[in-house]
Every structure is written in C-alpha cells, then in structure tokens.
Design an enzyme around this catalytic site. Sequence first.
Site, short mmCIF file in Angstrom:
data_model
loop_
_atom_site.label_atom_id
_atom_site.label_comp_id
_atom_site.label_asym_id
_atom_site.label_seq_id
_atom_site.Cartn_x
_atom_site.Cartn_y
_atom_site.Cartn_z
N ASP A 163 0.82 -1.21 0.00
CA ASP A 163 0.00 0.00 0.00
C ASP A 163 0.85 1.27 0.00
O ASP A 163 1.97 1.27 0.53
CB ASP A 163 -0.92 -0.03 1.24
CG ASP A 163 -2.09 0.93 1.10
OD1 ASP A 163 -2.36 1.40 -0.03
OD2 ASP A 163 -2.72 1.21 2.13
N ASN B 213 1.18 3.32 -2.94
CA ASN B 213 1.67 3.68 -4.28
C ASN B 213 1.13 5.03 -4.74
O ASN B 213 1.86 5.85 -5.31
CB ASN B 213 1.24 2.63 -5.31
CG ASN B 213 1.84 1.26 -5.05
OD1 ASN B 213 2.73 1.12 -4.23
ND2 ASN B 213 1.34 0.25 -5.76
N GLY B 214 -0.17 5.25 -4.49
CA GLY B 214 -0.81 6.49 -4.94
C GLY B 214 -0.21 7.70 -4.24
O GLY B 214 0.11 8.72 -4.88
N TRP C 14 2.70 7.91 -2.85
CA TRP C 14 4.10 8.05 -3.29
C TRP C 14 4.16 8.87 -4.58
O TRP C 14 4.98 9.77 -4.72
CB TRP C 14 4.68 6.65 -3.51
CG TRP C 14 6.13 6.60 -3.91
CD1 TRP C 14 7.20 6.49 -3.07
CD2 TRP C 14 6.65 6.64 -5.24
NE1 TRP C 14 8.37 6.47 -3.80
CE2 TRP C 14 8.05 6.55 -5.15
CE3 TRP C 14 6.09 6.74 -6.51
CZ2 TRP C 14 8.90 6.56 -6.25
CZ3 TRP C 14 6.92 6.76 -7.63
CH2 TRP C 14 8.31 6.67 -7.49
N HIS D 7 2.17 2.85 -9.05
CA HIS D 7 1.99 1.40 -9.18
C HIS D 7 3.19 0.75 -9.88
O HIS D 7 3.62 -0.34 -9.52
CB HIS D 7 0.69 1.08 -9.93
CG HIS D 7 -0.54 1.53 -9.20
ND1 HIS D 7 -0.73 1.27 -7.86
CD2 HIS D 7 -1.61 2.26 -9.60
CE1 HIS D 7 -1.88 1.80 -7.47
NE2 HIS D 7 -2.44 2.42 -8.50
N LEU E 89 11.45 -20.37 -3.30
CA LEU E 89 10.36 -19.50 -2.83
C LEU E 89 9.07 -19.70 -3.63
O LEU E 89 9.11 -19.86 -4.85
CB LEU E 89 10.81 -18.04 -2.96
CG LEU E 89 9.81 -16.97 -2.50
CD1 LEU E 89 9.76 -16.87 -0.98
CD2 LEU E 89 10.14 -15.60 -3.09
N ARG F 93 2.21 -4.22 6.83
CA ARG F 93 1.47 -3.19 6.08
C ARG F 93 2.23 -1.88 6.13
O ARG F 93 2.38 -1.26 7.18
CB ARG F 93 0.06 -2.97 6.61
CG ARG F 93 -0.67 -1.93 5.73
CD ARG F 93 -2.16 -2.01 5.77
NE ARG F 93 -2.73 -1.20 4.68
CZ ARG F 93 -3.98 -1.28 4.28
NH1 ARG F 93 -4.81 -2.12 4.84
NH2 ARG F 93 -4.42 -0.53 3.29
N ARG G 296 -4.92 -1.47 9.13
CA ARG G 296 -6.08 -2.34 8.88
C ARG G 296 -5.68 -3.42 7.89
O ARG G 296 -4.67 -3.31 7.20
CB ARG G 296 -7.27 -1.53 8.37
CG ARG G 296 -6.98 -0.70 7.13
CD ARG G 296 -8.22 0.05 6.62
NE ARG G 296 -7.86 0.96 5.55
CZ ARG G 296 -7.60 2.26 5.72
NH1 ARG G 296 -7.69 2.80 6.91
NH2 ARG G 296 -7.26 3.02 4.68
C1 IPE Z 1 -5.40 -2.75 0.11
O1 IPE Z 1 -5.10 -1.40 -0.10
C2 IPE Z 1 -5.36 -3.49 -1.18
C3 IPE Z 1 -4.06 -3.61 -1.80
C4 IPE Z 1 -2.93 -3.16 -1.34
C5 IPE Z 1 -4.05 -4.34 -3.03
P1 IPE Z 1 -6.23 -0.32 -0.31
O2 IPE Z 1 -5.53 0.98 -0.53
O3 IPE Z 1 -7.18 -0.75 -1.36
O4 IPE Z 1 -6.98 -0.35 1.09
P2 IPE Z 1 -7.87 0.73 1.80
O5 IPE Z 1 -8.92 1.17 0.82
O6 IPE Z 1 -6.98 1.87 2.18
O7 IPE Z 1 -8.42 0.04 3.01
C1 IPE Z 2 -1.71 0.09 -3.25
O1 IPE Z 2 -1.47 1.45 -3.36
C2 IPE Z 2 -1.93 -0.58 -4.57
C3 IPE Z 2 -3.32 -0.98 -4.82
C4 IPE Z 2 -4.30 -0.93 -3.95
C5 IPE Z 2 -3.63 -1.48 -6.14
P1 IPE Z 2 -2.65 2.48 -3.37
O2 IPE Z 2 -3.03 2.75 -4.78
O3 IPE Z 2 -3.77 2.06 -2.50
O4 IPE Z 2 -1.93 3.75 -2.77
P2 IPE Z 2 -2.56 4.83 -1.80
O5 IPE Z 2 -3.11 4.10 -0.63
O6 IPE Z 2 -3.62 5.55 -2.58
O7 IPE Z 2 -1.41 5.70 -1.45
MG MG Z 3 -4.14 2.34 -0.53
#
Ligand code: IPE
Ligand code: IPE
Ligand code: MG
Length: 239
Positions: free
Chosen positions: A22, A24-25, A27, A39, A134, A186, A192
């Site tokens: 989690d 990536n967005g 970042w 991503h 692995l 996480r 969560r």
């Molecule tokens: C959980 O992350 C799913 C993945 C990392 C693939 P999310 O970004 O979707 O989770 P929430 O919405 O913050 O709970």
């Molecule tokens: C996790 O990064 C990747 C996926 C859920 C696919 P996010 O895309 O949820 O990144 P944030 O949480 O918005 O930073």
């Molecule tokens: Mg996320």
Amino acid sequence: METDTKKPGRQNLPRHVAIIMDGNGRWAKKRGLIRSAGHAAGAETFRRMTYYLSDLGVEFFTVYAFSTENWKRSEKEVSAIMALLKKFLLEAIDLMEKKGIRLRVLGDTSRLSPELRALIKRTDEISTRIKSGLVANLCINYGGRDEIIHAIKAWASDPEKKELTEASFEKYLYTAGMPDPDLIIRPSGEYRLSNFLIWQCAYSEFYFTDTLWPDFSEAEMDKAFDAYAARDRRFGNAK
Ligand code: IPE
Ligand code: IPE
Ligand code: MG
C-alpha cells in the site's frame, strides 16, 4: 546474497511473509506524478523484495496486489494496474525457472481478461515444474471474504467432501497446502487488513510502518524481521 546470521532477525525468520503493498498512490502524488507511476514503482519494489526473500530462504511470500474492492477505482487506474500485471507475468514466464521461484496467483481470476488468465495458466504450468525455492503468491482480485464464500461453495459441491473442520476447510482456500502467514506487513501508515487473508491471519504477527510501498527496502524488511524475531508467539498456550 550472503545472509548475516549474527543479525538478530535472521535466527528466527518467518516461513511465510505477507505484505499489503500500500501507498503507491501517495508516493506518486508526493512527486507530482500520476497514480499509475506509483503502481509501476510499487511493482519494482515487489520484484526486488521477491529476490531478497528468495535469497534469504523464506518459503512463502504473499502480496496483496489488487483487492475485490479495488474495482471501485477509475477505469484508467484499473487498466494501468492490469497492464502492469501483464508485464509482470510475462517477465515471470521468462525468469521463474532461472531464478527458481514459483509464482501463484490467488483470487477470483474469472473477472480478469482472457489474456491475463492465459498468462496465469502459463505461470501455473511453469510453477509445477519447479520443485524447490520460494513460492510467491500474487493476490489479484483477492478478497478474504470472497475467498471464504468461494471455499464454502467448493466444499458444498465436492462429492467427496468430509465433515467440515478447520483442517478440511483449509483445503478449499486459495492458500490450500500453504502454512498461515507468520508475519503480515502493512506499509503506508494504515492500520487495517482491508480484507486480506482474514482466515489465515488468526495467529499472524503484524508489522506496520509509515514507509510507502515504493520506498520499502531490504533494510525495512530487515527491521520487520528483527521485530518478528523478538515476538513471543504463544498460540494460546501458557508458559
Ligand atoms: C489494500 O489497499 C489493497 C491492496 C494493497 C491491493 P487499499 O488501498 O485498497 O486499502 P484501503 O482502501 O486503504 O483500506
Ligand atoms: C496500493 O497502493 C496498490 C493498490 C491498492 C492497487 P494504493 O493505490 O492504495 O496507494 P494509496 O493508498 O492511494 O497511497
Ligand atoms: Mg491504498
């Protein structure tokens, strides 16, 4: 890669490490980039960590790449993630045997494109030829609740079903035959599970860090292992 056995975390390595990839967005946003750039960077971190855990001798590495809830995101973001998955699977097809890494996709693949499903079939076939090393599990269109419902339906329609027990139920999960995760990590400062491995996490140890997934590193993994090695896992027992 050499493993430093004097380091505290290395004495008691988890057999099965799971990560919610989690952040990536966020970042990408911090850098003024579009979410899909995050991503792409996150996929690179996954690659690096897979090789690192393989070198250390970890047996199972399960990562959450796309949840059953992530379809709520924009069409643009979902297709960028699917394109990255395709790229990743193509690369895996080339490298798995050379690197001695089995790749499994866990989740409801029926909603994925026929092209992705065909690539998953190929990685599955290659994995069956690899006998050690692995096992990397990539969770795509994975949801813990969906997995449990899927398992119950599979059990109910199995003509050879045995009485439902914790042990017999386990065989119908996507993770059939694998040990439960010892350590769930996480990143990104969220506390969560977001529907990840909710059956399997009953006795997992948890590690949280504010680091965003694309910035996660070998050093960060070592810190998680050190924390894990210091945990006292009692499984309900008393000393
Ligand atoms: C959980 O992350 C799913 C993945 C990392 C693939 P999310 O970004 O979707 O989770 P929430 O919405 O913050 O709970
Ligand atoms: C996790 O990064 C990747 C996926 C859920 C696919 P996010 O895309 O949820 O990144 P944030 O949480 O918005 O930073
Ligand atoms: Mg996320």
